[in-house]
Every structure is written in C-alpha cells, then in structure tokens.
Design an enzyme around this catalytic site. Structure first.
Site, PDB file in Angstrom:
ATOM      1  N   ASP A 321       0.891  -1.161   0.000  1.00  0.00           N
ATOM      2  CA  ASP A 321       0.000   0.000   0.000  1.00  0.00           C
ATOM      3  C   ASP A 321       0.932   1.214   0.000  1.00  0.00           C
ATOM      4  O   ASP A 321       1.331   1.707   1.041  1.00  0.00           O
ATOM      5  CB  ASP A 321      -0.905  -0.030   1.228  1.00  0.00           C
ATOM      6  CG  ASP A 321      -1.943   1.070   1.204  1.00  0.00           C
ATOM      7  OD1 ASP A 321      -2.649   1.203   0.195  1.00  0.00           O
ATOM      8  OD2 ASP A 321      -2.037   1.824   2.193  1.00  0.00           O
ATOM      9  N   CYS A 371      -3.977   5.511  -2.595  1.00  0.00           N
ATOM     10  CA  CYS A 371      -5.185   6.320  -2.377  1.00  0.00           C
ATOM     11  C   CYS A 371      -5.084   7.601  -3.203  1.00  0.00           C
ATOM     12  O   CYS A 371      -5.405   8.689  -2.727  1.00  0.00           O
ATOM     13  CB  CYS A 371      -5.390   6.628  -0.905  1.00  0.00           C
ATOM     14  SG  CYS A 371      -4.025   7.518  -0.118  1.00  0.00           S
TER      15      CYS A 371
END
Length: 459
Positions: A321, A371
């Site tokens: 991530d 994100c």
C-alpha cells in the site's frame, strides 16, 4: 447542490490532473465533453465526504451480527436521529452507516477556526479536540454555542480573535472549554473542546465506542485485505503498514494464525501498529522499524531471520500500500503540494515494488494499492511492472466492487478489467443520495475515496 468549493490546488497540479482525465485514450472513448465533466466532478466530490461511514468488524473476536446489534443499540441510546446499521453483502466484516448531509444548518455569530485536517474529521463525524483549534472569538467560554469553520488554506494565526481568510463552515457545536484554556499555555492542550451538535454532515462519533470490535476504515481499504486473500498459517508482509488498519485486517482474516510482518520507517508510527494489534488482540503481528526499500538481503550467505532484511522469496503474500500523492482522499478542500512533490512518488513506488517482487515466493500474491487518482502512480505502474518483471501476471480481484482501470496507460481492455479503481466522480451529482435500502450497496461501493488496486501473481 454542492456546499463546498471545488478542491483547490496548485495550478500546475490542476493542469497535470486535467491532462490525466482528458488524455487521448479517454477522449477517444468517451468524447471530450464527457471527459471534461468527469474531471470537474472529481474536483467537486473530493471536497465533500463520502455519504457512508464504513466500519470493519473484528470478526476474529466476535460475529458480525452481534457487533451490528450492539452498535445499533448504542446509537439508539446516544443519537436523536439514529441511522440504521447495515451489513455489506459482499464484505463479510463490514458495517455501513448512511451519512445525512448536507443539512440546512445556519452559522451563529461566534466563530471557531480549526485546521483543515480537523475540519475534514468533523465532516466525517468527529468532535473538535483542543489541538485542532486555531482561533476563537475573544470571549468564548464553556457552554457557548459556536460555529466551526475550517481554515482551508492554513493562513489563520494561532490565537487570533478574528479571521477573514478563506474558510468553510462545517457545523455548529457547544464549547467545552474557555478560550483561556486554549491559548494561555505553551503546552499543547488535550481533550474535547467543541461537542458538535449540528454538523453539516451528520455522522456518529465513534470515539471510545466498541474499541476492540470496530475499526473505522474506508471501504476500498477493506477491499484490499480481501483481494490479498491471506490464509491461516501463511507468512505475509505489509510493506508500508502504518497506522496498521490493513495490517490488523490481514491478521484478522488469517484468524490470528501465521505471521504478519509490518514494516514502517518511522518508529512512532511503528509503535502505533503494535498498539492497534494489542487492542485488537492480534499477537501474530510482528512490527519492525525499517525502510522497506532495504528490507531484502543481498547477502546470499545470510540465513533465515525473523527481522529485516529478509532473504529473497520469504513471503507467501505481500501488500504494498504505497506512499502516494494522496489525491483520492476525501474530504479535502485544499491541496497544497507542488507538481514536483506529486511526481516524486513514482520512482519511490518502483523501488518498493522491486523489493516486493524479490521478497515474494514463486506462486505468491502481490497486491499494490494507492489512495490517489493519477495515472503515473496507478495504471502506469502496472504497465511498467508487467514489462519489467516477466514473472508477474495480473490476477482477477475478489471482490471487485469498484470500476475498471483508467484509459491512458496503454493497457489492454482485459488488463484494465483486472484492475480496480474507485472513482467517486462517476456517481457525483452534487445531491445527497436517497439511502434507500435497494440502493445502499450500489451507492456505498461508488461514493468512496479515490483508490486503486492491482493484484499480481508470481510465476
């Protein structure tokens, strides 16, 4: 209609993002007008909060239905207008609460200015805590009804009694402190300062609520854990793990059986991972302070070690991530980074990705996520990875509740279908959703933060 201005940003960054959303492939497929509309919708929706609160349940500790019932009872006891708590039919550890807003709330005369981060938290259900307050009127005292405004551009002077800069109204509340308690000491204050009674977006506060059973997490971040698909007994690596939401989810999905290694280069953030693991009773998590770029050993004579650096092919599954430009976060009314800062992440992500491939076992699974909403950090990274590492192949994602990958990075139609990009601009109308039961799942899967997921296997 939209109540906040479009996300404001450096003109160079805006133009860069505009080129992404109106690239030649997109315009050829959709037409210039539709591409332009989607870009404008993106800037509008990013300044508003998602219209659902997503809560991940610690299903390794208690059944989902039991937590749903306890949460509903808590809300009925503490909320005048109690939202129904829904389960997500495709994510067996997720509860969803509709957010009511924007509501017709009128500001009062007494203003409190908070930082933009605090303002964003208020829009997602938080009260205002002392560190978030920048300015109040001269005579504010405990018990006063005040209006809370977010300092969008970060230009308010701490301790000021007036502020005429760019600010956005986020709701009304009742002060729990006197002004003198906020600014009379050099030491940063703590504790609740403004209890929000009329927020513009009505969403319950979860401070201290079922702390070991619920974890506030954006829906795409929960999807990542399920896409990774960890199994009991496996050895799994979370490369950029702080604050530990995805780490603890991975461990929960494994039933706390196996090993989850969490790496974080900032010690204080690494310690936060351990705190979350302890709170959620997950003792299979091993956290280390380490820059993940250096997590693989180049010494062929090194034997097995529990701590980094690790031997090549040490992990069954890896989650990267990645650090990113964060342009998908919501709500966000001002983005101050320069174009140079936005573009600085692609090389870093590739270094981390290279380490991940070396650490992954043959037959293992690597999930890459961000994100952000740029092509350079998402689809272009996938294109680069497939060309650079012939051992990698894209894999289907389960669940796949977002959109396919964006055009513009030269990927085939089939490759883009295997990717998962959450694109809130595709459902943005500026109107509040009806929250009807039949539309709940459809809306909740669409009205999220901007997010990207790619899943690879290693031959």
């Amino acid at each position: 209609m939209a109540v906040f201005p479009q996300l404001s940003m450096n003109p160079e960054v805006r133009e860069h993002l505009h080129k992404v959303y109106t690239n030649a492939e997109v315009v050829s497929e959709l037409g210039a007008d539709v591409a332009e509309q989607q870009f404008e919708a993106l800037l509008w929706c990013l300044s508003h909060p998602p219209l659902y609160t997503c809560l991940r349940v610690s299903t390794h500790l208690c059944p989902l239905r039991d937590v749903q019932q306890r949460l509903q009872q808590h809300l009925e006891q503490t909320q005048s207008r109690c939202p129904a708590v829904h389960t997500h039919p495709e994510l067996p550890d997720v509860l969803l609460l509709p957010v009511c807003g924007p509501r017709p709330v009128e500001p009062v005369a007494s203003a409190v200015i908070v930082g933009s981060q605090c303002g964003s938290a208020v829009l997602r259900g938080a009260h205002v805590f002392t560190p978030g307050i920048i300015s109040t009127h001269k005579y504010m005292k405990a018990g006063d009804v005040v209006s809370v405004f977010s300092d969008v551009e970060g230009k308010c002077t701490r301790g000021a009694t007036e502020f005429n800069g760019k600010k956005v109204f986020v709701g009304n509340g009742v002060s729990e402190v006197n002004r003198s308690e906020l600014f009379s000491s050099d030491k940063p204050g703590r504790g609740l300062a403004i209890r929000m009674t009329e927020p513009l977006y009505q969403s319950p506060s979860f401070d201290g609520v079922l702390t070991d059973e619920l974890f506030l997490q954006n829906l795409p971040s929960v999807v990542v854990g399920h896409v990774l698909g960890p199994r009991p007994g496996e050895r799994v690596l979370d490369m950029c793990a702080a604050p530990g939401g995805k780490t603890t989810h991975i461990a929960s999905l494994m039933g706390n059986q196996g090993v989850v290694v969490a790496l974080e280069k900032v010690r204080s953030k690494m310690e936060k991972i351990l705190q979350n693991a302890q709170m959620l009773k997950l003792d299979c998590i091993k956290a280390y302070c380490c820059n993940s770029i250096n997590a693989v050993s180049s010494d062929p004579a090194q034997g097995y070690t529990e701590a980094p650096p690790f031997l090549e092919e040490s992990f069954d599954r890896i989650l990267l991530d990645a650090p990113c430009s964060g342009l998908g976060q919501r709500p966000n009314m001002s983005y101050s980074w320069s174009l140079k800062e936005v573009c600085s992440y692609q090389p870093l992500q590739r270094k981390l990705f290279t380490t991940a491939v070396r650490l992954l076992k043959s037959g293992g699974v690597l999930v890459y996520s961000t994100c952000t909403v740029t092509l350079a950090e998402n689809e272009e990274q996938v294109s680069w990875a497939l060309k650079t590492f012939p051992c990698l192949t894209l894999q289907p994602q389960v669940p796949h509740v977002g959109s396919e990958g964006m055009l513009g990075a030269g990927l085939s139609c089939e490759q883009r279908r295997l990717l998962q990009r959450f694109r809130p601009e595709l459902c943005w109308t500026g109107e509040s959703f009806t929250h009807s039961p039949e539309k709940l799942l459809q809306d909740a899967n669409k009205d999220t933060i901007g997010f990207f997921i790619a899943k690879f296997s290693k031959r």
